[in-house]
Design a protein around this motif. Structure first.
Motif, PDB file in Angstrom:
ATOM      1  N   HIS A   1     -68.563  32.312  -2.813  1.00 18.47           N
ATOM      2  CA  HIS A   1     -67.381  31.447  -2.815  1.00 18.47           C
ATOM      3  C   HIS A   1     -67.758  30.073  -3.369  1.00 18.47           C
TER       4      HIS A   1
ATOM      5  N   TYR B   1     -65.290  29.084   8.397  1.00 19.27           N
ATOM      6  CA  TYR B   1     -65.821  30.444   8.351  1.00 19.27           C
ATOM      7  C   TYR B   1     -66.219  30.860   9.761  1.00 19.27           C
TER       8      TYR B   1
ATOM      9  N   PHE C   1     -72.040  33.809   1.994  1.00 12.35           N
ATOM     10  CA  PHE C   1     -70.693  33.282   1.782  1.00 12.35           C
ATOM     11  C   PHE C   1     -70.703  32.226   0.684  1.00 12.35           C
TER      12      PHE C   1
ATOM     13  N   TRP D   1     -63.552  38.338   5.834  1.00 16.42           N
ATOM     14  CA  TRP D   1     -64.730  38.383   4.966  1.00 16.42           C
ATOM     15  C   TRP D   1     -65.915  38.877   5.791  1.00 16.42           C
TER      16      TRP D   1
END
Length: 854
Positions: free
Chosen positions: A691, A650, A687, A590
């Motif tokens: 998400h 992440y 992010f 990502w």
């Protein structure tokens, strides 16, 4: 009045008991995996079964993780099978002889819980949790009439997130009239009712024990002819509470085991003789070492030189006629109470040590001194023609960055004349070319001034972004062969026959292998089907390579490669048995584009059994030093263990990381969080927007060393994180610059040409300590108590500041640990500390933290 008071107290007591009972729930175990019977032999003179038979460990249960129908060897040629038995009262058939049965079940929990295990039986039994014995019952319970009166065993268990195997070993005496039966239950607080499950399914998630305990290969050494490989193997021995290391010598062609060197023969390293018929190693006795040579054909061992004081290393010449070895003499301070410093590096414990270089003739066993002892002197390499020796001497106190210079010298072993050939700054390694006429040099872009610098003059390069050069000894010509090559060079091997160089590189977040054709100046990436190379070794003819490697969600394995055809075969998977039952999550890339226009790459680790309809807590992680967060499996910050505990992880690679090209890595220089912190904040926000399975109120961040600095810097600029962890982080750039053993040297790159007296904006304004009043995020500071790199005072300063400011802060100092936490028990608790802290703030579960730090 007194009677009424006593009645009231009794009433309150009964109410408290009822309330306590009402707050509990019981899980009765009604299904077991069972194994047995195993006959117990009574020795001569023994008339009845004693507790010694129970306590004797006839089988090693430390690694047991069984499943139904799985077979185990019991005696020389017989096996028994794990069978499923159901019923709350587990009953076994009696035999005519004393016997042992094992029964077990798995407890699965998605959080830290405390429970009480109650086992009832008339018989003797022992209880194990995950292979560790936790209690024994060493009596048979019968009344005067010979009837069973089951005795209870109650044991309190602390169960961490994951699956646990509870094993009960029972011993039956055939002379006892009572049934051979067991009743087991687990008693929990009712608040854990939805968190716990009893199962016989062995499939589980990974833990810190897998990372630290499992068998693995730590070093590989391929024989020059490519026929044999020596593997250094390590495994944790639970009974000895220590690591065991040994050497396995295997046939490269079929992987078969040739020799195992274990136990009384301790081989720390393998150095192959050029003819591949033997290898040398050292043994240690106090401060003395002996170099041994061991034959591959028959295993006979010969001492080449014995009892050398302070021997520090050795290597064979290419022709096999001699060995070069070095001796390191520790310096002695004239007055132990007073030390006069000559250079800042005088803080290093070995700075004043002197190294001398010797040659040992293999046939005659005679040795001679080649280079007398001197400070900061190092042996580098023997030339491939065995005629010359390359050695270096480093000088400190230089006026230009990086404030040290290394001079390289060639000793002609025929004339014994030494010539100085070049002086280098920012060099990390130097090696001979196959024809002994050139040198392959790895170093920063500034190693040869502007020769290797692809950036414009106003940009200072990040000299930790290692590149490669070829230097002609006679003409002194330098060729910067990776000047426009983006990956960072980690290691290099020169194949003279095919005139190519093999480079292991940091290629963004990957560790890739490249082949560089010197004639065409062409780079070719060799696809190894792995993400991260840990180590690689080549045969002398560069036909065969053996390497160990892993990927983000694939544990480390050993592979064999034919360098001519590109064919790759799995050579060994040491942890195959353990990972059969382990389920790992997925990983996806990502990336995002920062507001500056810079593309920032990243990836996401998902928990096993990920459900996009659920809301998850998330941990954000970023680089330390200036190296990107790699894709190796495991590591000090094991992403797969974090996901196993229910976290999204992440990973992002902010500006300044090496391996993305010189322009990108140069952004690390004099940034100190100005750009990188904003990119972490911006990336996290984007992010979360994209998400929805992440709960924005349950996001934490963690970093170490420079990453620890970045953690503290970030939370002075944002409150989007609910918890933050800094390990060995820098809070005050000035004190780190002066006190850290490598502080001013690291800043020779990271803070190039900036000093406390000319760059207050760098050293004060960018230091988290001077912005501590802006922090609102709970912060955990972790530090080794004897860290010489980033001194523990960096965490202590921030701790004191936040305490005085009334902020939420914790400081955990790990005794006798340096920059990395390496001791087994300490690393285990350190890893659990990180998870427990995040559990407290990102899951609202404080029990694990409270249990660790009562």
């Amino acid at each position: 009045m007194l009677v009424r008071k006593n009645r009231f107290i009794m009433f309150l007591f009964l109410v408290s008991i009822l309330f306590a009972e009402d707050s509990k729930f019981t899980l009765s175990i009604d299904s077991f995996l069972t194994f047995g019977p195993i006959k117990v032999t009574l020795t001569s003179g023994e008339e009845k079964v004693t507790s010694e038979k129970l306590l004797y460990q006839e089988m090693d249960v430390a690694k047991w993780w069984p499943k139904a129908n799985e077979k185990l060897f019991v005696y020389a040629n017989s096996t028994l099978e794990w069978k499923v038995k159901s019923g709350e009262q587990l009953t076994f058939d009696k035999s005519n002889s004393a016997s042992i049965y094992y029964s077990g079940f798995y407890v699965e929990t998605d959080r830290f819980v405390e429970t009480e295990l109650e086992v009832n039986s008339c018989n003797m039994f022992s209880i194990y949790l995950d292979g560790n014995k936790i209690s024994d019952k060493t009596t048979f319970d019968e009344n005067k009439d010979g009837k069973c009166e089951p005795g209870k065993s109650k044991t309190t268990l602390q169960l961490e997130n994951g699956k646990h195997f509870i094993l009960i070993k029972t011993l039956i005496d055939p002379t006892i009239n009572s049934d051979w039966s067991i009743n087991s239950k687990l008693i929990f607080d009712k608040k854990y009712k939805e968190n716990v499950n009893i199962t016989l399914d062995p499939i589980r998630t990974t833990t810190i024990s897998d990372l630290l305990n499992n068998i693995n290969v730590t070093d590989i050494s391929l024989s020059p002819d490519g026929k044999y490989v020596a593997l250094k193997v390590r495994e944790r021995n639970k009974l000895k509470d220590a690591y065991e290391n040994w050497i396995e010598l295997r046939n490269v062609d079929n992987g078969s085991l040739v020799w195992t060197f274990k136990g009384s023969i301790s081989i720390p390293e393998v150095d192959w003789a050029p003819d591949s018929k033997s290898f040398a190693y050292t043994s240690t006795n106090g401060d003395k070492k002996t170099i041994w040579n061991i034959s591959i054909s028959n295993g006979t061992t010969e001492a080449l030189i014995q009892d050398v004081s302070n021997l520090s290393g050795f290597t064979w010449s290419s022709n096999g006629d001699y060995i070069i070895y070095t001796v390191n003499e520790s310096s002695k301070q004239s007055d132990p109470n007073f030390k006069k410093y000559e250079y800042p590096e005088d803080r290093w414990s070995s700075f004043r040590d002197k190294t001398s270089i010797y040659r040992l003739f293999v046939k005659s066993k005679m040795s001679e001194l080649l280079i007398p002892a001197d400070m900061n002197q190092s042996f580098v390499e023997i030339s491939p023609d065995s005629k010359k020796l390359l050695f270096s001497k480093t000088y400190y106190g230089e006026s230009q960055r990086p404030y040290s210079r290394t001079d390289y010298h060639i000793l002609d072993l025929e004339t014994m004349k030494a010539d100085s050939i070049l002086s280098l700054y920012f060099a990390s390694s130097v090696a001979w070319s196959p024809d002994s006429k050139q040198l392959l040099i790895l170093g920063g872009s500034s190693t040869f001034g502007e020769v290797g610098n692809s950036l414009s003059k106003e940009i200072i390069p990040n000299d930790y972004d290692t590149q490669a050069y070829i230097y002609n000894i006679e003409s002194k010509k330098v060729d910067a062969i990776t000047k426009n090559f983006k990956p960072q060079i980690s290691s290099a091997e020169w194949d003279g026959k095919n005139n190519v160089i093999y480079f292991v590189t940091t290629d963004e977040s990957y560790e890739h292998l490249y082949r560089y054709d010197i004639t065409s100046s062409n780079y070719e990436m060799i696809d190894l089907n792995v993400e991260s190379i840990a180590e690689i070794d080549y045969s002398e003819n560069f036909k065969t390579a053996i390497f160990r490697a892993s990927s983000s969600v694939i544990p480390e394995k050993v592979y064999k490669m034919d360098l001519l055809t590109g064919e790759i075969d799995l050579f060994m998977f040491p942890e195959e048995t353990e990972y059969v039952n382990i389920k790992l999550g997925e990983i996806k890339d990502w990336d995002f584009t920062a507001s500056s226009g810079q593309k920032i790459k990243g990836r996401v680790y998902f928990p096993p059994n990920f459900d996009s309809n659920k809301k998850y807590p998330m941990i954000v992680n970023y680089y330390g030093g200036t190296s990107p967060v790699g894709r190796d499996f495991g590591g000090r910050y094991p992403k797969n263990i974090y996901t196993a505990n229910g976290y999204i992880v992440y990973i992002l690679q902010p500006s300044g990381a090496t391996g993305f090209g010189a322009e990108f890595s140069a952004k690390h220089v004099n940034d100190w969080g100005a750009t990188t912190a904003q990119e972490v904040i911006e990336g996290t926000q984007k992010f979360l927007t994209e998400h929805k399975f992440v709960d924005p109120d349950r996001v934490g961040c963690i970093g170490a060393s420079y990453g620890g600095f970045l953690t503290m810097n970030i939370i002075t600029k944002t409150d989007i994180f609910s918890a933050a962890i800094s390990h060995a982080g820098i809070s005050n750039l000035t004190s780190y610059w002066g006190v850290g053993h490598w502080g001013y040297l690291y800043n020779a790159v990271a803070g190039a040409e900036s000093f406390p007296w000319n760059a207050r904006g760098e050293y004060v304004d960018k230091s988290p300590l001077f912005n501590a009043d802006k922090i609102t995020t709970p912060l955990l500071l972790l530090h080794g108590s004897i860290d010489p790199n980033v001194p523990p005072g960096e965490s202590m300063q921030m701790y004191v500041a936040l305490k005085l400011l009334g902020k939420d802060v914790e400081l955990i100092e790990v005794d006798k640990q340096e920059h990395w936490i390496l001791d087994y028990d300490k690393r285990t608790k350190w890893t659990k500390t990180i998870l427990a802290y995040f559990d407290k703030y990102l899951k609202g579960q404080s029990e694990w933290w409270s249990n660790l730090y009562k």
